[in-house]
Design an enzyme around this catalytic site. Structure first.
Site, mmCIF file in Angstrom:
data_model
loop_
_atom_site.group_PDB
_atom_site.id
_atom_site.type_symbol
_atom_site.label_atom_id
_atom_site.label_comp_id
_atom_site.label_asym_id
_atom_site.label_seq_id
_atom_site.Cartn_x
_atom_site.Cartn_y
_atom_site.Cartn_z
ATOM 1 N N ASP A 200 -36.246 18.644 -12.921
ATOM 2 C CA ASP A 200 -35.869 19.587 -13.984
ATOM 3 C C ASP A 200 -36.010 18.886 -15.331
ATOM 4 O OD1 ASP A 200 -35.154 21.697 -12.351
ATOM 5 O OD2 ASP A 200 -33.171 21.951 -13.252
ATOM 6 N N VAL A 201 -36.291 19.658 -16.374
ATOM 7 C CA VAL A 201 -36.454 19.052 -17.705
ATOM 8 C C VAL A 201 -35.143 19.027 -18.510
ATOM 9 C CG1 VAL A 201 -37.078 21.182 -18.967
ATOM 10 C CG2 VAL A 201 -38.026 18.968 -19.690
ATOM 11 N N TYR A 225 -21.742 20.807 -4.781
ATOM 12 C CA TYR A 225 -21.365 21.252 -3.431
ATOM 13 C C TYR A 225 -21.177 20.138 -2.409
ATOM 14 C CZ TYR A 225 -22.790 25.574 -5.578
ATOM 15 O OH TYR A 225 -22.890 26.620 -6.439
ATOM 16 N N GLU A 292 -34.761 27.137 -5.010
ATOM 17 C CA GLU A 292 -33.742 26.228 -4.470
ATOM 18 C C GLU A 292 -33.294 26.696 -3.079
ATOM 19 O OE1 GLU A 292 -30.592 24.034 -6.940
ATOM 20 O OE2 GLU A 292 -29.505 25.757 -6.137
HETATM 21 C C1 LIG Z 1 -29.084 21.146 -10.732
HETATM 22 C C2 LIG Z 1 -30.084 21.970 -10.034
HETATM 23 O O1 LIG Z 1 -30.420 21.695 -8.909
HETATM 24 N N1 LIG Z 1 -30.594 23.010 -10.736
HETATM 25 C C3 LIG Z 1 -31.329 24.115 -10.147
HETATM 26 C C4 LIG Z 1 -30.617 25.384 -10.471
HETATM 27 O O2 LIG Z 1 -30.275 25.753 -11.825
HETATM 28 P P1 LIG Z 1 -30.579 25.284 -13.355
HETATM 29 O O3 LIG Z 1 -29.571 25.931 -14.203
HETATM 30 O O4 LIG Z 1 -30.670 23.822 -13.474
HETATM 31 O O5 LIG Z 1 -32.040 25.938 -13.645
HETATM 32 P P2 LIG Z 1 -32.877 25.738 -14.964
HETATM 33 O O6 LIG Z 1 -32.535 26.810 -15.941
HETATM 34 O O7 LIG Z 1 -32.779 24.352 -15.452
HETATM 35 O O8 LIG Z 1 -34.367 26.010 -14.427
HETATM 36 C C5 LIG Z 1 -35.042 25.057 -13.634
HETATM 37 C C6 LIG Z 1 -36.227 24.443 -14.412
HETATM 38 O O9 LIG Z 1 -37.216 25.444 -14.653
HETATM 39 C C7 LIG Z 1 -37.848 25.213 -15.909
HETATM 40 N N2 LIG Z 1 -37.569 26.347 -16.818
HETATM 41 C C8 LIG Z 1 -36.611 27.265 -16.537
HETATM 42 C C9 LIG Z 1 -36.402 28.343 -17.392
HETATM 43 C C10 LIG Z 1 -37.175 28.471 -18.557
HETATM 44 O O10 LIG Z 1 -37.027 29.391 -19.387
HETATM 45 N N3 LIG Z 1 -38.115 27.514 -18.815
HETATM 46 C C11 LIG Z 1 -38.335 26.455 -17.986
HETATM 47 O O11 LIG Z 1 -39.190 25.622 -18.273
HETATM 48 C C12 LIG Z 1 -37.278 23.907 -16.455
HETATM 49 O O12 LIG Z 1 -38.066 22.838 -16.019
HETATM 50 C C13 LIG Z 1 -35.913 23.870 -15.810
HETATM 51 O O13 LIG Z 1 -35.415 22.551 -15.788
HETATM 52 O O14 LIG Z 1 -31.306 26.484 -9.861
HETATM 53 C C14 LIG Z 1 -32.636 26.658 -10.214
HETATM 54 C C15 LIG Z 1 -33.168 27.793 -9.383
HETATM 55 O O15 LIG Z 1 -32.724 28.975 -9.859
HETATM 56 C C16 LIG Z 1 -33.457 25.423 -9.954
HETATM 57 O O16 LIG Z 1 -33.590 25.203 -8.574
HETATM 58 C C17 LIG Z 1 -32.785 24.234 -10.618
HETATM 59 O O17 LIG Z 1 -33.534 23.090 -10.329
HETATM 60 MN MN LIG Z 2 -31.833 22.573 -14.743
#
Ligand SMILES: CC(=O)N[C@H]1[C@@H](OP(=O)(O)OP(=O)(O)OC[C@H]2O[C@@H](n3ccc(=O)[nH]c3=O)[C@H](O)[C@@H]2O)O[C@H](CO)[C@H](O)[C@@H]1O
Ligand SMILES: [Mn+2]
Length: 343
Positions: A200-201, A225, A292
């Site tokens: 993730d970024v 979890y 996920e």
């Molecule tokens: C801690 C963890 O395991 N986090 C997971 C979780 O929530 P997260 O809340 O961490 O998801 P997230 O919003 O960070 O999205 C995952 C990744 O998709 C990319 N991104 C997302 C949205 C956007 O507008 N632009 C973009 O580039 C970005 O690299 C980001 O890091 O669930 C997601 C699935 O729904 C992903 O599996 C994430 O990896």
């Molecule tokens: Mn994330």
């Protein structure tokens, strides 16, 4: 002219002589050779695989104990894969096993829409802590290549920017990573790297993440979890979905923010998840936590050979618990409404 024709019989004798000599020596030699082969060739042939834990030189390190180790956490799964926590391994040993192999670690990271804002800190902290001393090839997927920040890389570390379309739904951006990872492995990464991590970024590195994390198939425990019962994991619970896991099954809840392993193994993960996401979509089903959920289903039936503890995937808003001796990589606090296209 007559002089030359008198030489014909002589030439004939000489040529036949040479042919006869060649025949005799050749058959004798090959039969000797065959005899040789018969005696020296073993009847069993072994497939040559490099020893995974080979150390190329003598090195001093602390004696490992058979009787004492961490007793506050499990450091092995029921299928005997290590669960990596600080003080369950010796970094000196790992460095000596992996350093001289000229390995390249591909690292995929997506920044679509506003998530490009996270890229600077991700790259800057990765340069400080992630796979230091290794070749790292970052594959940056973005809809805005011009906005990828310039960060100074150490020698052996490079980036490739891959333009991808934007989207109006964050669920789609997150899920489409599987398809892009599959495609990029097939087109580039398979020839350019040995191992791969897909990260993730919206994250930062805070401490060293090194070769102890390498393995055939690597998953990471989700920080939210790891203390819970399987019934309360947010797996996909509808049997119509290909990501379905019933209440009485499941090992751990793995985070979608960190997957890794050998390039070929991660290709299988991405391809399977992509196919299952598409199968579900054709029936208008979106799994509870998109890719996920599909990853969790994959890892239930294809057990990871190494499991990273939540040291490798923490969340900045979460207070450190007693078993977390260090935080190596963590999700930064973000305002979802501000960064996601739909929230
Ligand atoms: C801690 C963890 O395991 N986090 C997971 C979780 O929530 P997260 O809340 O961490 O998801 P997230 O919003 O960070 O999205 C995952 C990744 O998709 C990319 N991104 C997302 C949205 C956007 O507008 N632009 C973009 O580039 C970005 O690299 C980001 O890091 O669930 C997601 C699935 O729904 C992903 O599996 C994430 O990896
Ligand atoms: Mn994330």
């Amino acid at each position: 002219m007559r002089f030359f024709s008198s030489l014909y019989p002589l030439a004939f004798i000489m040529v036949s002589g040479v042919i006869a000599l060649f025949y005799v020596s050749h058959t004798t030699l090959t039969s000797w050779f065959r005899r040789d082969v018969c005696f020296s060739q073993p009847s069993i042939t072994f497939v040559e695989l490099p020893s995974e834990m080979h150390m190329s030189e003598r090195v001093q390190y602390k004696q490992p104990s058979v009787l004492h180790g961490r007793s506050d956490v499990a450091s092995v799964t029921p299928w005997l894969a290590p669960i990596v926590w600080k003080d369950t391994y010796d970094p000196v040993v790992f460095d000596h096993i992996y350093k001289n192999r000229n390995l390249t670690i591909a690292t995929t990271v997506f920044a679509v829409g506003k998530y490009i804002l996270f890229m600077h800190d991700f790259l800057e902290t990765a340069e400080k802590y992630f796979m230091v001393g290794f070749n790292v090839h970052y594959y940056i997927f973005t809809d805005n290549p011009k906005a990828v920040p310039e960060v100074k890389f150490s020698p052996g570390r490079v980036k490739t920017i891959i333009e991808v379309p934007g989207s109006k739904r964050w669920q789609e951006i997150s899920s489409r990573r599987m398809e892009m990872i599959q495609k990029t492995i097939e087109e580039h990464i398979k020839d350019e790297a040995d191992y791969i991590f897909c990260l993730d970024v919206d994250t930062k590195f805070y401490d060293y993440w090194g070769p102890e994390s390498l393995g055939t198939l690597v998953a990471c425990l989700h920080p939210g979890y790891y203390e819970q019962q399987r019934e309360s994991f947010p797996y996909e619970r509808r049997s119509a979905s290909t990501a379905y896991i019933p209440n009485n099954e499941g090992d751990y809840y793995y985070g979608g923010a960190v997957i890794g392993g050998l390039v070929g193994e991660v290709h299988k993960v991405a391809k399977t998840c992509r196919e299952n996401l598409e199968l579900d979509a054709s029936k208008s089903i979106e799994a509870a936590w998109q890719e996920e959920s599909h990853l969790n289903r994959y890892f239930l039936y294809n057990k990871p050979t190494k499991v990273l503890s939540p040291e490798y995937l923490w969340q900045d808003f979460k207070a450190k618990t007693k078993e977390i001796r260090t935080i190596r990589f963590s999700q930064v606090i973000k305002n979802y409404a501000e960064v996601r296209p739909n929230q």
